[in-house]
Motif scaffolding. Structure first.
Motif, PDB file in Angstrom:
ATOM      1  N   LEU A  44       0.912  -1.137  -0.109  1.00 33.67           N
ATOM      2  CA  LEU A  44       0.037  -0.126  -0.040  1.00 33.67           C
ATOM      3  C   LEU A  44       0.694   1.240  -0.181  1.00 33.67           C
ATOM      4  CD1 LEU A  44      -2.653  -0.834   2.498  1.00 33.67           C
ATOM      5  CD2 LEU A  44      -3.038  -0.822   0.150  1.00 33.67           C
ATOM      6  N   LEU A  45       1.986   1.258   0.888  1.00 37.45           N
ATOM      7  CA  LEU A  45       3.085   2.550   0.796  1.00 37.45           C
ATOM      8  C   LEU A  45       3.533   2.694  -0.422  1.00 37.45           C
ATOM      9  CD1 LEU A  45       4.185   1.942   4.243  1.00 37.45           C
ATOM     10  CD2 LEU A  45       2.846   3.684   3.924  1.00 37.45           C
ATOM     11  N   GLN A  46       3.905   1.403  -0.960  1.00 40.83           N
ATOM     12  CA  GLN A  46       4.574   1.649  -2.409  1.00 40.83           C
ATOM     13  C   GLN A  46       3.474   2.082  -3.453  1.00 40.83           C
ATOM     14  OE1 GLN A  46       6.964  -2.187  -1.717  1.00 40.83           O
ATOM     15  NE2 GLN A  46       8.164  -1.078  -3.397  1.00 40.83           N
ATOM     16  N   ARG A  47       2.288   1.537  -3.479  1.00 39.80           N
ATOM     17  CA  ARG A  47       1.444   1.862  -4.646  1.00 39.80           C
ATOM     18  C   ARG A  47       0.213   2.587  -4.709  1.00 39.80           C
ATOM     19  NH1 ARG A  47       0.773  -4.825  -5.778  1.00 39.80           N
ATOM     20  NH2 ARG A  47       2.856  -5.119  -6.309  1.00 39.80           N
ATOM     21  N   GLU A  48      -0.108   2.890  -3.334  1.00 37.72           N
ATOM     22  CA  GLU A  48      -1.332   3.769  -2.980  1.00 37.72           C
ATOM     23  C   GLU A  48      -0.971   5.004  -2.203  1.00 37.72           C
ATOM     24  OE1 GLU A  48      -4.813   1.853  -2.311  1.00 37.72           O
ATOM     25  OE2 GLU A  48      -4.260  -0.096  -3.250  1.00 37.72           O
ATOM     26  N   TYR A  49       0.212   5.410  -2.126  1.00 40.35           N
ATOM     27  CA  TYR A  49       0.933   6.400  -0.897  1.00 40.35           C
ATOM     28  C   TYR A  49      -0.168   7.598  -0.841  1.00 40.35           C
ATOM     29  CZ  TYR A  49       4.459   8.984   1.201  1.00 40.35           C
ATOM     30  OH  TYR A  49       5.150   9.831   2.359  1.00 40.35           O
ATOM     31  N   ALA A  50      -0.600   8.012  -2.153  1.00 33.68           N
ATOM     32  CA  ALA A  50      -1.568   9.586  -2.100  1.00 33.68           C
ATOM     33  C   ALA A  50      -2.852   9.108  -1.488  1.00 33.68           C
ATOM     34  CB  ALA A  50      -1.764  10.008  -3.455  1.00 33.68           C
ATOM     35  N   GLU A  51      -3.304   7.924  -1.663  1.00 30.74           N
ATOM     36  CA  GLU A  51      -4.758   7.575  -1.084  1.00 30.74           C
ATOM     37  C   GLU A  51      -4.358   7.428   0.547  1.00 30.74           C
ATOM     38  OE1 GLU A  51      -8.684   6.803  -0.308  1.00 30.74           O
ATOM     39  OE2 GLU A  51      -7.421   7.582  -2.045  1.00 30.74           O
ATOM     40  N   LEU A  52      -3.520   6.742   0.921  1.00 35.79           N
ATOM     41  CA  LEU A  52      -3.224   6.866   2.294  1.00 35.79           C
ATOM     42  C   LEU A  52      -3.003   8.171   3.034  1.00 35.79           C
ATOM     43  CD1 LEU A  52      -0.646   3.785   2.518  1.00 35.79           C
ATOM     44  CD2 LEU A  52      -3.087   3.760   3.170  1.00 35.79           C
ATOM     45  N   GLU A  53      -2.281   8.969   2.315  1.00 40.22           N
ATOM     46  CA  GLU A  53      -2.183  10.326   2.923  1.00 40.22           C
ATOM     47  C   GLU A  53      -3.606  10.871   3.148  1.00 40.22           C
ATOM     48  OE1 GLU A  53      -0.582  13.666   4.791  1.00 40.22           O
ATOM     49  OE2 GLU A  53       0.023  11.737   4.357  1.00 40.22           O
ATOM     50  N   LYS A  54      -4.404  10.920   2.143  1.00 38.70           N
ATOM     51  CA  LYS A  54      -5.688  11.494   1.950  1.00 38.70           C
ATOM     52  C   LYS A  54      -6.696  10.760   2.997  1.00 38.70           C
ATOM     53  CE  LYS A  54      -9.988  11.745  -0.835  1.00 38.70           C
ATOM     54  NZ  LYS A  54     -10.676  11.364  -1.968  1.00 38.70           N
ATOM     55  N   GLN A  55      -6.462   9.643   3.454  1.00 31.25           N
ATOM     56  CA  GLN A  55      -7.401   9.258   4.414  1.00 31.25           C
ATOM     57  C   GLN A  55      -6.661   9.475   5.938  1.00 31.25           C
ATOM     58  OE1 GLN A  55      -7.050   4.862   4.319  1.00 31.25           O
ATOM     59  NE2 GLN A  55      -7.987   4.681   2.135  1.00 31.25           N
ATOM     60  N   ARG A  56      -5.296   9.786   5.994  1.00 27.06           N
ATOM     61  CA  ARG A  56      -4.756  10.307   7.043  1.00 27.06           C
ATOM     62  C   ARG A  56      -5.363  11.694   7.391  1.00 27.06           C
ATOM     63  NH1 ARG A  56       1.654  10.325   8.863  1.00 27.06           N
ATOM     64  NH2 ARG A  56       1.444  11.374  10.707  1.00 27.06           N
ATOM     65  N   ARG A  57      -5.424  12.534   6.330  1.00 31.20           N
ATOM     66  CA  ARG A  57      -6.048  14.120   6.457  1.00 31.20           C
ATOM     67  C   ARG A  57      -7.446  14.001   7.239  1.00 31.20           C
ATOM     68  NH1 ARG A  57      -2.935  14.868   1.773  1.00 31.20           N
ATOM     69  NH2 ARG A  57      -4.822  14.853   0.574  1.00 31.20           N
ATOM     70  N   LEU A  58      -8.206  12.910   6.865  1.00 28.61           N
ATOM     71  CA  LEU A  58      -9.515  12.735   7.220  1.00 28.61           C
ATOM     72  C   LEU A  58      -9.624  12.496   8.743  1.00 28.61           C
ATOM     73  CD1 LEU A  58     -11.164  10.913   4.162  1.00 28.61           C
ATOM     74  CD2 LEU A  58     -11.509  13.251   4.675  1.00 28.61           C
ATOM     75  N   ARG A  59      -8.564  11.557   9.155  1.00 28.89           N
ATOM     76  CA  ARG A  59      -8.649  11.177  10.574  1.00 28.89           C
ATOM     77  C   ARG A  59      -8.175  12.466  11.331  1.00 28.89           C
ATOM     78  NH1 ARG A  59      -6.498   6.380   8.318  1.00 28.89           N
ATOM     79  NH2 ARG A  59      -4.370   6.961   8.496  1.00 28.89           N
ATOM     80  N   LEU A  60      -7.830  13.260  10.822  1.00 29.66           N
ATOM     81  CA  LEU A  60      -7.377  14.611  11.680  1.00 29.66           C
ATOM     82  C   LEU A  60      -8.619  15.672  12.058  1.00 29.66           C
ATOM     83  CD1 LEU A  60      -3.993  15.557  10.241  1.00 29.66           C
ATOM     84  CD2 LEU A  60      -4.420  14.461  12.381  1.00 29.66           C
TER      85      LEU A  60
END
Length: 395
Positions: A335-351
């Motif tokens: 996930l970190l290698q292939r969907e990095y942008a999506e993980l970062e988007k989800q992280r911003r939502l958790r804030l």
């Protein structure tokens, strides 16, 4: 006019209880510098020779016999400390607790561990008039936290409040505040700038925390972590376990430019901001700090008892996953290698503040101090006028 004073009592059984006390003190200071706070590990303060031996024995028991710790937690789960136990604690270990309180003259006492909470409760039963708040530092409420003399409980979630009210504590005595974190965790800093500051590469990064004692996991997990080291950057933060740090630094597997091995660090807030994934034990404070930073978590080696409850809470919310096999690491690394942008988007939502407001506990305590002062004025209670300064101890 005399400044308000908050006295926070903790104990050093793990690092989370005292960490929560310092976090709350720093939060109060940030929001209102006029309020003076002092944090004391009460047993260590009163018995500096005996306390380290007891804490060392506890640490060895947790490390070598976690099932025993879990069994004791579960068998005593619904029981408060009885009057005989409180008396024994005071006579053997906390004899001078009243003198400390009388000397510092706090307007409010907050306990972040069940033992000092039990001792202060006994003193209140014998006539101490200072309001007592108990701050529960996990996502569960063991019976040992409960004392009839507590004026208010500050808890992590509505689920913990329900546990306490189910034991007969009036609802208006339990306030859902979240577990406090240091103001350094209140905001997220720029990831790329922090990586440059910390001497890290700008690439997918995993932070592995061993807890305050530097506990670690098995060879299979370790090999899975280091298998893709050319594509994933690893930061190992091993707490106070200096022997483990030295052992890891001499191990050829960790002698790679994309691996950083640290001991105790006061920059965990920066490390969490620089990282994209956190692997950790589910201690109450670490989980809450990660919640404040929005970073996804993988949990390993939960100590039976409160850490299991913490783990259950965050996994059910979808904020964490159990690290129970090497395949979990493989999945997240892909996930970190292939969907990095999506993980970062989800992280911003958790804030979002809907998930957690890291300053809320400090705000609540300040509001209670104001309310307490107003009530004292309405009742005609004279203000204390002692002129000497309380001391604020930095972490």
């Amino acid at each position: 006019m005399r400044k308000k004073r908050v006295l926070l009592f903790s104990e050093g059984f793990g690092t989370g209880h005292t960490g929560a006390a310092y976090a709350l003190a720093e939060g109060i200071k940030r929001l209102n510098p006029a309020v003076q706070c002092r944090v004391i590990e009460l047993g260590r303060f009163l018995n500096p020779t005996v306390a380290p031996w007891i804490l060392s024995a506890y640490r060895k028991t947790v490390s070598s016999q976690p099932k025993l710790v879990g069994m004791l937690y579960k068998t005593q789960y619904h029981r408060s400390l009885n009057r005989f136990t409180k008396l024994a604690l005071h006579r053997v270990f906390y004899t001078h607790a009243r003198q400390v309180i009388e000397q510092l003259k706090p307007d409010l006492i907050i306990c972040t561990h069940p033992l000092p909470a039990a001792v202060v409760s006994r003193l209140k039963h014998l006539g101490l008039k200072v309001p007592l708040y108990t701050l529960i530092t996990d996502y569960d409420a063991h019976g040992s936290w409960v004392n009839a003399e507590v004026n208010r409980y500050l808890v992590s979630t509505s689920r913990v409040k329900a546990i306490l009210t189910g034991r007969g504590i009036p609802s208006d005595q339990v306030k859902v505040t979240g577990i406090p974190v240091h103001p350094k965790f209140w905001e997220r800093s720029n990831r790329e700038a922090l990586r440059q500051e910390l001497g890290l590469a700008d690439m997918p990064t995993v932070l592995i925390m061993g807890g305050g004692w530097g506990l670690m996991f098995g060879e299979g997990i370790m090999n899975a972590l280091t298998a893709k080291i050319d594509h994933i950057q690893l930061i190992f933060c091993m707490g106070s376990n200096n022997k483990l740090v030295d052992k890891m630094r001499s191990d050829p597997r960790f002698q790679h430019p994309n691996i950083t091995v640290l001991g105790y660090s006061s920059d965990v807030n920066k490390l969490m901001d620089a990282a994209d994934l956190l692997i950790t034990k589910p201690g109450g404070m670490t989980c809450t700090e990660a919640l404040a930073k929005g970073i996804p978590m993988l949990f390993y080696q939960a100590i039976p008892g409160q850490e299991e409850k913490n783990c259950q809470y965050f996994v059910e919310l979808g904020l964490a996953e159990m690290l129970d096999s090497e395949t979990v690491i493989d999945k997240w690394f892909r996930l970190l290698q292939r969907e990095y942008a999506e993980l970062e988007k989800q992280r911003r939502l958790r804030l979002s503040p809907d998930h957690y407001q890291p300053h809320h506990c400090a705000v609540t305590v300040l509001e209670m101090l104001i309310k307490q002062e107003k009530l004292a004025g309405e009742n005609g209670s004279p203000a204390q006028t002692r002129g000497d300064k309380a001391v604020y101890l930095a972490p």
